[in-house]
Design a protein around this motif. Structure first.
Motif: not given
Length: 318
Positions: A126-148
């Motif tokens: 029903k969902f086929r194959r899910l895709q997951i991405h992150v930007d950026p892959a390296r972050v600091t304590a306060e920096q945010k990663a955007r996961i899709r």
């Protein structure tokens, strides 16, 4: 005509058995749906009159993918559509032929019956194959990663840390994807490990239908590197708690009542000891000293102070 045939068999000495006791009894297979998704469950029922156990097969396999004990003249199993695909799990759509056989007791031995008729079930993703991405892959304590988390359809997405069975965050599904923004510090708090660590994140998509909520299989894992934390910052996260005003703070601003009583009693005892030393040193002079009356008054006040502190401590303990 049938009566004549029956009399002929009896005359010939042929024993007539009920069909249900035939060791070659053929069971009857039923499924509650002939089209299922990998993430959905399907009920499969194998009906038998005399079987003790059932074996369920896919296609032409000689090895059953599931065996079950018979109860009330039937064996019932519930499986996910993906389990029926076995080695074809990577296909987005496939047809599976289901059948079953039962074990029968014959002359003290277990004998396997013939297989039931085959039922075709179509299994799709029903969902086929899910895709997951992150930007950026390296972050600091306060920096945010955007996961899709990307999927063809869904209602919301669930995000997981490492192999945890419970998601740490859920986000609504919009425009073919769910997007999560999370800081490096939050990722490490969920992971509860040492500083400068790699955190593995995966996602799954939930789809709400009229009858049920279906959750997809998880996506592949992606790694996020969290850097630049000192040891104390990356230690296991402890939730904040409310501290009562009766508790002792680090600065000593608040003290429990029993400490105040103990301190007062200690001061009274020290004063009593000091006055006792003075009294015995100058006892002879005190008898002739005109200040004797003043000293006696101070002595009585010290005794009253001690008695009051003791009573207060006892009442606090109660």
């Amino acid at each position: 005509m049938l009566l004549v045939l029956l009399l002929t068999l009896i005359t010939a000495g042929v024993e007539v058995r009920p069909a249900s006791s035939d060791p070659l009894e053929i069971p009857h297979l039923q499924v509650d749906s002939e089209h299922v998704y990998k993430e959905q469950q399907v009920q499969i029922r194998c009906n038998t009159e005399n079987g003790s156990h059932c074996h369920f097969y896919t296609d032409q396999s000689e090895v059953p993918f599931r065996s079950e004990k018979c109860r009330f003249k039937a064996c019932l199993i519930t499986v996910f559509g993906g389990e029926l695909l076995e080695k074809r799990a990577d296909q987005s759509r496939a047809e599976v032929l289901l059948s079953c056989a039962v074990e029968l007791m014959m002359e003290g031995k277990n004998v396997s019956s013939q297989r039931s008729e085959k039922i075709k079930i179509e299994v799709s993703d029903k969902f086929r194959r899910l895709q997951i991405h992150v930007d950026p892959a390296r972050v600091t304590a306060e920096q945010k990663a955007r996961i899709r988390c990307e999927a063809d359809r869904g209602t919301r997405c669930h995000f997981y840390i490492n192999q945890d069975t419970v998601s740490f965050r859920s986000e609504p599904y919009r425009l073919k994807a769910c997007v999560l923004s999370v800081s490096g510090r939050q990722l490490l708090r969920e992971r509860g490990r040492s500083p400068s660590a790699e955190v593995s994140v995966s996602c799954a998509v939930e789809l709400e239908t009229r009858s049920e909520a279906i959750i997809s299989q998880r996506s592949e894992e992606i790694s996020i590197k969290v850097e630049g934390l000192v040891e104390s910052e990356a230690s296991t996260y402890v939730p904040e708690t409310t501290v009562s005003t009766a508790a002792v703070s680090i600065s000593g601003q608040f003290l429990p009542p029993f400490l105040w009583v103990a301190a007062a009693e200690l001061l009274c005892l020290m004063a009593t000891a000091a006055l006792s030393v003075l009294y015995f040193r100058h006892r002879d002079k005190i008898e002739e000293d005109p200040l004797q009356r003043v000293m006696n008054q101070q002595w009585r006040e010290t005794e009253v102070c001690t008695e009051t502190s003791t009573m207060t401590l006892l009442s606090t303990a109660d």
